[in-house]
Every structure is written in structure tokens, then in C-alpha cells.
Design an enzyme around this catalytic site. Structure first.
Site, PDB file in Angstrom:
ATOM      1  N   TYR A  73      -8.525  53.986  24.977  1.00  0.00           N
ATOM      2  CA  TYR A  73      -7.459  52.991  24.809  1.00  0.00           C
ATOM      3  C   TYR A  73      -6.898  52.492  26.141  1.00  0.00           C
ATOM      4  O   TYR A  73      -6.830  51.286  26.389  1.00  0.00           O
ATOM      5  CB  TYR A  73      -6.365  53.620  23.957  1.00  0.00           C
ATOM      6  CG  TYR A  73      -5.173  52.770  23.638  1.00  0.00           C
ATOM      7  CD1 TYR A  73      -5.194  51.865  22.583  1.00  0.00           C
ATOM      8  CD2 TYR A  73      -3.982  52.912  24.355  1.00  0.00           C
ATOM      9  CE1 TYR A  73      -4.076  51.109  22.256  1.00  0.00           C
ATOM     10  CE2 TYR A  73      -2.864  52.161  24.040  1.00  0.00           C
ATOM     11  CZ  TYR A  73      -2.916  51.267  22.990  1.00  0.00           C
ATOM     12  OH  TYR A  73      -1.797  50.525  22.678  1.00  0.00           O
ATOM     13  N   VAL A  79      -5.795  44.578  22.570  1.00  0.00           N
ATOM     14  CA  VAL A  79      -6.514  45.784  22.180  1.00  0.00           C
ATOM     15  C   VAL A  79      -6.017  46.298  20.831  1.00  0.00           C
ATOM     16  O   VAL A  79      -6.792  46.786  20.005  1.00  0.00           O
ATOM     17  CB  VAL A  79      -6.367  46.870  23.268  1.00  0.00           C
ATOM     18  CG1 VAL A  79      -7.003  48.184  22.834  1.00  0.00           C
ATOM     19  CG2 VAL A  79      -6.994  46.381  24.574  1.00  0.00           C
ATOM     20  N   GLU A  80      -4.716  46.168  20.592  1.00  0.00           N
ATOM     21  CA  GLU A  80      -4.136  46.642  19.339  1.00  0.00           C
ATOM     22  C   GLU A  80      -4.615  45.845  18.137  1.00  0.00           C
ATOM     23  O   GLU A  80      -4.978  46.412  17.106  1.00  0.00           O
ATOM     24  CB  GLU A  80      -2.597  46.572  19.403  1.00  0.00           C
ATOM     25  CG  GLU A  80      -1.953  47.623  20.284  1.00  0.00           C
ATOM     26  CD  GLU A  80      -1.963  48.999  19.643  1.00  0.00           C
ATOM     27  OE1 GLU A  80      -2.169  49.096  18.423  1.00  0.00           O
ATOM     28  OE2 GLU A  80      -1.764  49.986  20.367  1.00  0.00           O
ATOM     29  N   SER A  81      -4.590  44.526  18.227  1.00  0.00           N
ATOM     30  CA  SER A  81      -4.792  43.699  17.032  1.00  0.00           C
ATOM     31  C   SER A  81      -5.743  42.533  17.222  1.00  0.00           C
ATOM     32  O   SER A  81      -6.021  41.816  16.247  1.00  0.00           O
ATOM     33  CB  SER A  81      -3.446  43.145  16.570  1.00  0.00           C
ATOM     34  OG  SER A  81      -2.936  42.217  17.529  1.00  0.00           O
ATOM     35  N   LEU A 117      -1.801  44.624  25.969  1.00  0.00           N
ATOM     36  CA  LEU A 117      -1.935  45.719  25.020  1.00  0.00           C
ATOM     37  C   LEU A 117      -2.129  45.156  23.607  1.00  0.00           C
ATOM     38  O   LEU A 117      -2.839  45.729  22.779  1.00  0.00           O
ATOM     39  CB  LEU A 117      -0.696  46.612  25.097  1.00  0.00           C
ATOM     40  CG  LEU A 117      -0.511  47.760  24.115  1.00  0.00           C
ATOM     41  CD1 LEU A 117       0.218  48.913  24.798  1.00  0.00           C
ATOM     42  CD2 LEU A 117       0.310  47.316  22.903  1.00  0.00           C
TER      43      LEU A 117
END
Length: 568
Positions: free
Chosen positions: A355, A251-253, A248
Site C-alpha cells: 500500500y 490507490v484507495e478507490s 492516496l
């Protein structure tokens, strides 16, 4: 003290920003006490109503300014909160009305400027030999947060919200796509990924995307992941979260410590201030623990575990909640009539629809990079560092000299620091591996009132104290006094009185839009190269190049690796 804005107030600001947008622009949308996100009501343009909202907000803001001028900090904070709440509770979508949107942006900017600290750090009274010091507080100074010296990079979430897959990427009927789809189904059925989810064509579409125009994004993420995934897997395991959900973070950062979305979600795990505070991540004038590697990772795992428990162990819904807030997910489930992500899918925000399958595709690729065409990517080595509890308000320049490194490397290892100074409280500092002992030895010599101005000089081969004094501008007597009790004939470093200049870190502008970058060119690394060598060779800033490429300035580079350089 000019800044009076509390973390609570800043949380309200970000709540308003997020709740009044048409789509989610952050990792965690704020929710009200009932657990549901406040959904703005769409109404026709009515200047009279908009003018009334603006007038009420502006009056409260000016009342707060007057109270701030009179040093009535608590009252001023309350008025500023109410100035934002007038807009938040109006039921009007800010972005739907240009006039209100412009005023709101101006209000946020004015408050942002008020929050930036503009007061010298008061040195606490601590014995010079105390490496671990007690915290000194000033009860009349209100809580503060600020961004006086931090830099940020654009979060990939901003692009994700706008991503539209092409017809070619949506084609899952090619022989390769069908084979990959079947493989993924079997992997999920075997339980080899550590948690269950429903493999669908949408996940395969994102796999197609990463094998095409998204290839470089995946390659950069897989490369950078090596710095953090070992730490993240350990913490997720300790918190009872499946280890593969650490992806995750990609994808977040994209594993950028300073990633920041338009809605001011920050760090590897993209916490907004309110959710960060909810999970114990402090945000003060000196620290933003949303950027702390280990604390933010643990907070992320705890939030995911909370969401999974809320949805009876369904990790797809937990990831959806992490992106858009549990209120949005609750309502989508209610409309779908079943607690299943793919059933709720049509009722979720567009960003969240992208997402979750994006993360699932990333997990599949990361677990079988050879199968998906990424076998050539070599993850960076894990970040390894020593941890030292340093005294209050210590200049990073002093620490850098004591550990034979640079302020920029220390800032990379400690991205939660907002300034080139440790906070006015004992702080656990990450320093390059193997250099903790020499740091402790130096810190024990530095008087408490000199931690912001003292420096460290290295005694070169064949030098004596007189030559060090001549070279540094200090006197022999000063050096002897500042190194009392130390055999100067046997030490390689001495503390000297010298004002240390700060490096060039600057706060971002009042806007939270991503900074527009200059042109980027690529160079090829030679055998034995580091970023520092390449920067020296071409006359560029080593730290900027390192951050652009997700490495430390001193990290050895493999021959032939392409290094991006941002040109002016």
C-alpha cells in the site's frame, strides 16, 4: 418499522469481519480501546469449541429476533450485538475454520437483511413555501442504516492485497529505472513534493509496475482524478495535510465514488462504518456520508492528520495506519525498535507493505507524468455544481425535472444518497451548475405533502396551460392550484400532480463480494460525442457507460477517445 440495526451494531459486524481475517481488507482496521487491533489466536480444529461458539451466538440471535418481534428494539439490538461479540471475543480465527466461517457469513447476511429499511417515508408537516424545512423525528423509531438503492463497484484495494510483482517489475537496475530512481531521490531531497519520505527500490518497483501491466490502471486513475483532486487539495491544505497525499485516493478507490471493498469499506476514501462514524460520517437509512465528496474527504484528511501526529509527523507510517489500523503499526514499530516505516515493513500485513510504496509511486508519477510516460493522459475537468438546501423527503425525479437533468446525474453528484429521495431532514443537494435558481423557484410551489409525488412540466414554445394539461393528464384547475401566485404566462415550468416512477437503482446482495461484470467492448468517440449520444447510438444505458468510464453522461468526449461499454 422492521429494521432495528444501529450504526453501532453495523460497526461491530465490520469489526468482526476485519479482525478475524488473516490480512487487512479495508482502509481502516478497527482497534480496541487501547489502540491495538485484536489478533485472533490460531488453534487446532476443535469441533466442540466451534460448536459451542456457534450455539451461544445462535441463542443470542434468536433471543434478539423474539425481542424484535415484540418491538423491544433496544433489547433486540443488544442481543444482536452480543451474538456477534461471542465470535469476536472467542479468540478463534473465523477464516481458519470452515464451519465457523460459514455460520459467521450466514449471521452477517441475516442481520444485513434485517437492517434494510422497509417502511414508507412519513412526510413532515411543512409549509409549501418553506424551501428550508425543520426536521421531524419519530422518537419511537430506532436508528437505521440500509443500502436499499445503492450500487457499488469493486475497490482496487481487493486486488492490491493479492498483488505480487513480477521479476521484471522488481528489476530496478535497468538504465531507465536507475535514472527514474535518482530523479525521485532528488525530488524528495528538494522538498518539491511537500513532505519527506525515504525513496527505496520498492517504490521504484511499483513505478515499473505502472509502466507495464498496471498502465491502464494508472491512466484511468489520472484521468478520473481531475474530477476530485482540486477539491481534495483544498481540503487537505485546510486540515494541514500535505496536498500530494490526496493521491492516496487513487490507490484507495481509483476515484470511484461507489467503490466498495470486501470488508464494506466504501467511497473515495474507503471508510469502514466504524471509522466513518468516528470522524462524523453519518450512516442512516437515507444517507451514507462515507460517499459524500467533501465530508468524506475532510474526514480522510483529519484521520491522516491524527495518524501523522501519532507518529511524530511521519507520513509513511500515517499512510500505513490508514490502511491497517494504528494498532498494527504500533506493534510493527515495537518489533522494529524504531518508528520508521521501512524498518517496520517486515512486521506489517502484506497489503500494507504494498500500500505505502504504491501511494508513493503514484505521487511521483502524478507529479511528473511526462517523465514516466503518462504525459498523454488528460485529467477530466473538476466536478462543478451548485448547492441548494432542499426540503425534507423530496423526490429526486421532481428535482431532476426542475433542473432539466436526470435522476442518474443527481445520484452521481450526490453519491451519499441511498434512495431516490432526499432524507427526512433539510439536505444540501448538489445540482448541475447554473440551475439552482430554477430549482428554488419550483420547490417554493410544491406542497409539503406532494414532494414525493409531484412532477414538473416544461411549457413548450407556443403552448398554453390547457395544452400542458392535455399533455400531462392534469386539469387546468389542478395546475393553477399547485402554482398559486405564479404568473403562468411568464413561467417556463409548472408543478403538476403526478406520481413519479423510481429509476432502477437496487440494493446489492447480502454478499459483499464484488459483482461479476459482463463482457466489455470498446467504441471510439466521434467529434462532439457525449456518453448519452454513444448510448443512444448503440442502444445501451448511458449511466452505466458513464460510470464504467468515470465521466458524467453529458461530459463532452474528445474525438478518438475509447469508451468501454458493458455488454450483456
Amino acid at each position: 418499522m422492521k429494521t432495528i440495526v444501529s450504526s453501532l451494531f453495523y460497526s461491530v459486524i465490520l469489526t468482526a469481519t476485519i479482525l478475524t481475517s488473516g490480512v487487512s481488507g479495508n482502509a481502516q482496521a478497527q482497534i480496541n480501546n487501547s489502540g491495538y487491533r485484536n489478533t485472533p489466536t490460531q488453534i487446532p480444529e476443535q469441533d466442540e469449541r466451534v460448536n459451542k461458539i456457534i450455539g451461544q451466538s445462535e441463542q443470542l440471535f434468536h433471543e434478539g429476533e423474539a425481542q424484535l418481534h415484540n418491538k423491544q428494539y433496544a433489547q433486540a439490538r443488544e442481543k444482536f450485538d452480543k451474538a456477534v461479540e461471542v465470535i469476536l471475543m472467542s479468540g478463534v480465527s473465523v477464516r481458519a475454520f470452515p464451519k465457523l466461517n460459514a455460520y459467521y457469513a450466514e449471521l452477517i447476511d441475516k442481520v444485513y437483511k434485517l437492517e434494510v429499511p422497509n417502511t414508507p417515508i412519513v412526510q413532515p408537516s411543512v409549509k409549501a413555501t418553506d424551501v428550508v424545512a425543520s426536521t421531524t423525528t419519530q422518537p419511537d423509531v430506532p436508528p437505521q442504516i440500509g443500502f436499499s438503492e445503492q450500487k457499488f463497484e469493486a475497490s482496487p484495494l481487493d486486488e492490491l492485497a493479492k498483488l505480487e510483482l513480477t521479476p521484471e517489475e522488481q528489476n530496478v537496475n535497468t538504465p531507465i529505472a536507475r535514472e527514474q530512481y535518482k530523479y525521485a531521490e532528488n525530488a524528495v531531497a528538494r522538498g518539491s513534493l511537500g513532505f519527506g519520505f525515504q525513496m527505496t527500490t520498492k517504490v521504484q518497483e511499483f513505478i515499473n509496475y505502472y509502466q507495464g501491466r498496471g498502465r491502464s490502471t494508472m491512466e484511468i486513475g489520472l484521468n478520473r482524478s481531475g474530477q476530485f483532486t482540486r477539491m481534495a487539495r483544498r481540503i487537505f491544505r485546510e486540515e494541514g495535510v500535505p496536498e500530494n497525499i490526496v493521491w492516496l485516493g487513487q490507490v484507495e478507490s481509483a476515484w470511484k465514488p461507489w467503490a466498495r471493498s470486501w470488508a464494506a469499506a466504501s467511497g473515495l476514501w474507503q471508510f469502514i462504518p466504524g471509522t466513518g462514524s468516528r470522524y462524523g460520517l453519518r450512516q442512516t437509512a437515507y444517507l451514507d456520508e462515507r460517499h459524500n465528496y467533501e465530508k468524506a474527504t475532510r474526514a480522510s484528511a483529519q484521520y491522516l492528520k491524527f495518524l501523522a501526529n501519532r507518529y511524530n509527523g511521519n507520513w509513511e507510517l500515517a499512510m500505513a495506519g490508514y490502511n491497517s489500523g494504528e494498532g498494527n503499526v504500533d506493534r510493527a514499530i515495537a518489533r522494529a525498535g524504531v518508528a520508521n516505516f521501512w524498518a517496520a515493513y517486515p512486521y506489517l500485513p502484506q497489503e500494507t507493505r504494498n500500500y505505502v510504496p504504491n501511494i508513493l509511486a503514484t505521487i511521483l508519477i502524478a507529479n511528473s507524468p511526462d517523465r514516466y510516460g503518462f504525459g498523454q493522459v488528460r485529467p477530466m475537468p473538476p466536478l462543478i455544481y451548485d448547492r441548494v438546501r432542499v426540503p425534507t423527503a423530496t423526490n429526486l425525479g421532481l428535482i431532476a425535472q426542475a433542473t432539466d437533468t436526470s435522476v442518474d446525474v443527481l445520484r452521481y453528484l450526490n453519491p451519499d444518497l441511498r434512495q431516490n429521495m432526499t432524507p427526512p431532514e433539510p439536505y444540501i443537494l448538489n445540482v448541475p451548475a447554473g440551475r439552482s435558481s430554477q430549482l428554488v423557484a419550483v420547490l417554493r410551489r410544491v406542497p409539503a405533502n406532494s414532494r414525493s409525488s409531484a412532477a414538473v412540466a416544461t411549457i413548450g414554445k407556443g403552448e398554453d396551460i390547457q395544452s400542458v394539461a392535455n399533455r400531462t393528464g392534469a386539469t387546468v384547475e389542478q395546475i393553477q392550484a399547485m402554482n398559486s401566485g405564479v404568473d403562468l404566462s411568464k413561467t417556463s415550468k409548472v408543478v403538476i400532480p403526478n406520481k413519479i416512477a423510481k429509476t432502477s437503482y437496487q440494493r446489492p446482495s447480502g454478499s459483499i463480494s464484488p459483482v461479476v461484470r459482463s463482457a466489455v467492448t470498446k467504441v471510439t468517440a466521434k467529434e462532439g460525442d457525449t456518453v448519452e449520444k454513444i448510448a443512444s447510438r448503440y442502444g445501451f444505458n448511458a449511466v452505466e457507460i458513464a460510470r464504467l468510464n468515470g465521466v458524467l453522461p453529458s461530459t463532452p468526449l474528445s474525438a478518438g477517445r475509447e469508451i468501454r461499454i458493458q455488454t450483456n
